[in-house]
Design a protein around this motif. Structure first.
Motif, PDB file in Angstrom:
ATOM      1  N   THR A  49       0.844  -1.195   0.000  1.00  0.00           N
ATOM      2  CA  THR A  49       0.000   0.000   0.000  1.00  0.00           C
ATOM      3  C   THR A  49       0.882   1.249   0.000  1.00  0.00           C
ATOM      4  OG1 THR A  49      -1.708  -1.163   1.248  1.00  0.00           O
ATOM      5  CG2 THR A  49      -1.845   1.246   1.170  1.00  0.00           C
ATOM      6  N   ALA A  50       0.822   1.993  -1.057  1.00  0.00           N
ATOM      7  CA  ALA A  50       1.608   3.216  -1.161  1.00  0.00           C
ATOM      8  C   ALA A  50       0.878   4.369  -0.472  1.00  0.00           C
ATOM      9  CB  ALA A  50       1.892   3.560  -2.613  1.00  0.00           C
ATOM     10  N   VAL A  51       1.647   5.375  -0.106  1.00  0.00           N
ATOM     11  CA  VAL A  51       1.092   6.582   0.503  1.00  0.00           C
ATOM     12  C   VAL A  51       0.987   7.646  -0.574  1.00  0.00           C
ATOM     13  CG1 VAL A  51       1.370   8.330   2.299  1.00  0.00           C
ATOM     14  CG2 VAL A  51       2.182   5.988   2.691  1.00  0.00           C
ATOM     15  N   THR A  52      -0.202   8.204  -0.752  1.00  0.00           N
ATOM     16  CA  THR A  52      -0.412   9.200  -1.802  1.00  0.00           C
ATOM     17  C   THR A  52      -0.953  10.486  -1.204  1.00  0.00           C
ATOM     18  OG1 THR A  52      -2.638   8.369  -2.236  1.00  0.00           O
ATOM     19  CG2 THR A  52      -0.854   7.436  -3.543  1.00  0.00           C
ATOM     20  N   VAL A  53      -0.468  11.596  -1.747  1.00  0.00           N
ATOM     21  CA  VAL A  53      -0.930  12.926  -1.356  1.00  0.00           C
ATOM     22  C   VAL A  53      -1.042  13.749  -2.623  1.00  0.00           C
ATOM     23  CG1 VAL A  53      -0.402  15.021  -0.055  1.00  0.00           C
ATOM     24  CG2 VAL A  53       0.186  12.794   0.909  1.00  0.00           C
ATOM     25  N   ASN A  54      -2.096  14.532  -2.738  1.00  0.00           N
ATOM     26  CA  ASN A  54      -2.272  15.339  -3.950  1.00  0.00           C
ATOM     27  C   ASN A  54      -2.861  16.696  -3.591  1.00  0.00           C
ATOM     28  OD1 ASN A  54      -2.291  15.153  -7.089  1.00  0.00           O
ATOM     29  ND2 ASN A  54      -4.224  16.124  -6.548  1.00  0.00           N
ATOM     30  N   TYR A  55      -2.167  17.747  -4.029  1.00  0.00           N
ATOM     31  CA  TYR A  55      -2.644  19.119  -3.880  1.00  0.00           C
ATOM     32  C   TYR A  55      -2.667  19.776  -5.249  1.00  0.00           C
ATOM     33  CZ  TYR A  55      -1.524  18.412   1.070  1.00  0.00           C
ATOM     34  OH  TYR A  55      -1.463  17.931   2.350  1.00  0.00           O
ATOM     35  N   ALA A  56      -3.790  20.417  -5.574  1.00  0.00           N
ATOM     36  CA  ALA A  56      -3.879  21.116  -6.859  1.00  0.00           C
ATOM     37  C   ALA A  56      -2.895  22.276  -6.871  1.00  0.00           C
ATOM     38  CB  ALA A  56      -5.305  21.617  -7.091  1.00  0.00           C
ATOM     39  N   TRP A  57      -2.119  22.364  -7.925  1.00  0.00           N
ATOM     40  CA  TRP A  57      -1.118  23.424  -8.054  1.00  0.00           C
ATOM     41  C   TRP A  57      -1.483  24.328  -9.229  1.00  0.00           C
ATOM     42  CZ3 TRP A  57       4.807  22.377  -9.269  1.00  0.00           C
ATOM     43  CH2 TRP A  57       5.498  23.586  -9.155  1.00  0.00           C
ATOM     44  N   ILE A  58      -1.375  23.809 -10.433  1.00  0.00           N
ATOM     45  CA  ILE A  58      -1.795  24.551 -11.632  1.00  0.00           C
ATOM     46  C   ILE A  58      -2.718  23.613 -12.402  1.00  0.00           C
ATOM     47  CG2 ILE A  58      -1.038  25.950 -13.594  1.00  0.00           C
ATOM     48  CD1 ILE A  58       1.739  26.016 -12.412  1.00  0.00           C
TER      49      ILE A  58
END
Length: 791
Positions: free
Chosen positions: A53-62
């Motif tokens: 199980t990988a750790v994922t994080v996502n924040y909108a940038w452009i």
């Protein structure tokens, strides 16, 4: 938490100047806490990641450009993160004892933190643009680290060389990333891997492969881009150990491993990556033999070992990927230890010249132990971890599946490179720490008051290990033996998930010291036998290497010549066009404008003189336009600057009246203020200039002036008319008219545009003006201060 872990080194680097006056010389201990905490945090992810199980994080940038600040911690990213933080902690503790009182400790630790954060960003980012941003941050921070002793010419030379070569590779890499986006429609690495069929069948595949590999090869010092790494050894030893064992040079390795599922699996990948890697392995180990300086020997050793890992990635086989990942870990342990032991030797004796050292084990027994453990692992001797990964390398070289000639060439290059690796590894331990003491010398560079030792301390006869430096090195070197004896400790927790992340699927991992009597074991025996013979006849071996490799002409000579040629060419071009005459500058600028824009306008069919929907021109506008023309032409014949300024002011005032006619009082007021201020500034400046002198100008120059001026005016006229006659889409002015009141809350459309719709643009303009104002203030204050000192 993952985003905070990646960004925390930058946060501490920002706060460090404020904390330095509080902690003073103990600032290193504060800095060391962060990588230790990060290492513990990343280690806590091991069960989750090893479980798949990988750790994922996502924040909108452009979002409009599909650019996000997305993080992805799988087995590959976790392995690199543990190396970056774990060795970062040991290096920081080591540096506390290494750096002297006179060093710029604040600068050193800020640079280290910036580099640590940049590397964490590279290995944890899941978006190609984010990878590139952090990639270039590693180049910038490594430039600062390598040039830490900026008062040394060698340090400045090495820092600049590393920056130029790695940034060149970075620019090639971003071009490849853009092409990947054009083919796949995304910058997200996982989505790119999912569209691999579309990528490798694209006509852009080969350009993409070459551009991305240029970035990886330059960063990981692959032949022929390796020349920056030996010069980077002018940095303090803690920096060399950190950058060149576990971090910066591994960035290119990480990139190739990460993109193997997307770009690998083709003959182009196999032959380019494998041949470059094997060639670098053989060349680097060969060149290490001729070095006298211990750090220079380690530099070429690093080049060689990076070539080994690159070759394994190029073999494009699950077993080879396991070997690559395992050797990344092993190389970090034994090479980092060798660097740290070398720093202790230089710190205590004042030299790094292997021809001037010997018998140091008596005075530095634990340093000798560190070097012995690391050197035996580097040589690939059992029961150390380097032996296991070298056996995997030999096994993989025998089963590459390429053309017939690869079946004998690849194993041959692997054995030859390993033989020279064995020789220089033995030199590092036996010639330096055992045998007879040789004549003193001073070829080392990390001297001059660093820690109170070296030339100013014990001299050539050390009388004890500096424990503050030995303990981190001993801890790191002990891993070579622990992992070698118990490879199962890392086989399924670190190596298997990392190899799976690089391969793009499940891989079988079986690490053991002995797999039975086989061809790889026979190849290892050949390496030990011939390597021992080469070390026993080391002087003859070194003379052979020096005879083969001509030091008077090499890639460094080409680099130096190209840099001089570039500077000379730039100086010549500058002399040609920087004449000191404003007329020449205007001719160059407007001439290029006419040629480039004019060609584009006509070549693309952009000239449109029909379909104009203009308001009728009134008599007032004819009068104002006539005054502007007369005032403009008068500038050519007026004799003094004062009259010229007044004539130019008349042109500006006509523009004010035009704005009034067009019912734009706010613009008219702005223009009026600008004209008044400009007129005052002009008059103040011109009061200090000499009188205008008539200069004889040839008829040819006058003709050029007329042609360029007429062409510029005609082109601008055509652009205005064609632009007004072309309607490719609905004018944005309609949007402003309809939404100024409901969205901006005001009837003045111009003000709403400046403050709301284009608020960021306005803020940027204010910022630029503010910076310029502060700069002017600083210059004035500097000049006034200089006058005061002179008085």
């Amino acid at each position: 938490m993952l985003a905070l872990a990646v960004l925390s080194p930058f946060i501490l680097a920002f706060l460090l100047p404020l904390l330095l006056p509080i902690f003073k010389r103990h600032i290193g201990w504060l800095v060391a806490v962060l990588p230790l905490l990060l290492f513990i945090r990343f280690a806590a992810f091991i069960p989750q990641v090893a479980g798949g199980t990988a750790v994922t994080v996502n924040y909108a940038w452009i979002p409009s450009l599909d650019i996000d600040f997305s993080l992805y911690l799988d087995g590959l990213a976790l392995l690199f993160s543990l190396l970056i933080t774990g060795i970062g902690f040991l290096i920081t503790v080591y540096s506390i004892g290494y750096l002297g009182r006179g060093e710029a400790l604040g600068n050193f630790y800020v640079y280290i933190l910036l580099f640590m954060g940049a590397m964490l960003g590279v290995v944890n980012s899941a978006n190609l643009i984010a990878i590139y941003v952090f990639w270039e941050l590693t180049s910038l921070s490594s430039f600062l680290l390598i040039g830490f002793w900026f008062y040394r010419e060698e340090s400045k030379y090495g820092a600049l060389k590393s920056l130029l070569i790695t940034v060149f590779g970075g620019l090639a890499m971003i071009a490849g990333f853009i092409l990947i986006y054009l083919v796949t429609g995304t910058f997200e690495v996982r989505e790119i891997i999912a569209r691999v069929d579309k990528l490798i069948t694209s006509p852009y595949y080969i350009p993409i492969l070459i551009l991305v590999l240029l970035g990886a090869f330059t960063k990981s010092a692959q032949f022929p881009f390796h020349i920056w790494l030996p010069n980077a050894m002018e940095a303090p030893t803690p920096i060399s150990a950190y950058l060149h064992s576990a971090t910066m040079v591994k960035a290119g390795i990480y990139l190739m491993a990460r993109l193997t599922p997307a770009l690998g699996g083709t003959p182009y990948w196999f032959y380019i990556v494998s041949l470059v890697g094997l060639g670098t392995l053989a060349y680097g180990s060969f060149m290490a033999i001729r070095q006298r300086d211990m750090k220079a020997m380690l530099a070429f050793s690093t080049i060689s070992q990076l070539g080994l890992v690159t070759a394994l990635i190029g073999f494009n086989h699950p077993l080879a990927m396991v070997g690559a990942v395992f050797h990344i870990l092993n190389h970090a342990t034994f090479k980092g230890s060798m660097f740290l032991a070398t720093g202790i030797v230089d710190h205590e004796t004042g030299t790094r010249d292997v021809d001037h050292l010997g018998g140091l084990a008596k005075g530095l027994p634990f340093t000798a132990l560190v070097m012995g453990l690391a050197a035996f692992a580097s040589a690939g001797l059992p029961p150390f971890n380097g032996f296991i990964s070298k056996e995997i390398f030999f096994e993989a070289s025998l089963h590459t599946g390429g053309a017939a000639w690869t079946a004998w060439l690849f194993p041959l290059l692997a054995v030859v490179g390993s033989i020279f690796t064995f020789v220089y590894s033995m030199v590092m331990i036996f010639r330096v720490f055992f045998g007879e003491r040789r004549k003193p010398g001073s070829h080392g560079h990390d001297t001059g008051g660093h820690g109170g030792h070296g030339h100013g301390g014990h001299g050539f006869a050390p009388h004890g290990d500096p424990w503050g430096m030995v303990l981190p090195a001993l801890l790191l070197s002990s891993l070579t033996l622990i992992i070698g004896l118990f490879p199962g400790l890392v086989a399924h927790s670190l190596v298997e998930p990392a190899a799976a992340g690089a391969w793009g699927g499940h891989v079988e991992v079986e690490l053991a010291l002995f797999h039975g009597f086989s061809m790889p074991l026979f190849m290892s025996a050949v390496v030990v036998l011939l390597g021992a013979l080469g070390f026993a006849r080391f002087e003859a071996t070194r003379r052979f290497v020096e005879a083969v490799q001509n030091a008077r002409f090499n890639l460094n000579v080409i680099y130096d010549w190209s840099l001089r040629a570039l500077n000379d060419s730039a100086a010549w071009i500058t002399r040609v066009h920087m004449t000191g005459y404003l007329r020449d500058y205007l001719v160059f600028i407007m001439g290029w404008f006419v040629l480039s824009v004019g060609y584009t306008l006509f070549a693309k069919g952009g000239v449109k003189l029909t379909g104009l929907d203009l308001s009728p021109v009134t008599g007032y506008e004819y009068v104002l336009a006539g005054v502007m023309v007369v005032a403009s032409l008068a500038l050519l014949w007026l004799p003094t600057r004062l009259t010229m300024i007044m004539s130019l002011g008349a042109v500006g005032m006509m523009v004010v009246l035009f704005f009034i006619l067009f019912r734009a009082p706010d613009l008219a007021l702005t223009q009026l203020i600008v004209e008044a201020v400009s007129l005052a500034l002009y008059l103040l400046a011109f009061a200090h200039l000499p009188e205008i002198k008539k200069v004889l100008v040839s008829k040819g120059e006058k003709l050029i002036n007329v042609v360029v001026a007429a062409a510029s005016g005609l082109l601008v006229t055509l652009l205005l008319i064609s632009g007004n006659a072309t309607r490719l889409f609905e004018p944005i002015s309609k949007y402003y008219v309809e939404n100024s009141l409901p969205l901006g809350g005001a009837h003045n459309i111009v003000n709403v545009i400046l403050v709301d719709f284009r608020g960021y643009d306005t803020m940027g303009e204010i910022t630029v003006v503010s910076v310029a104002a502060f700069s002017v203030y600083a210059l004035i204050k500097l000049r006034l201060g200089k006058r005061g000192r002179e008085q």
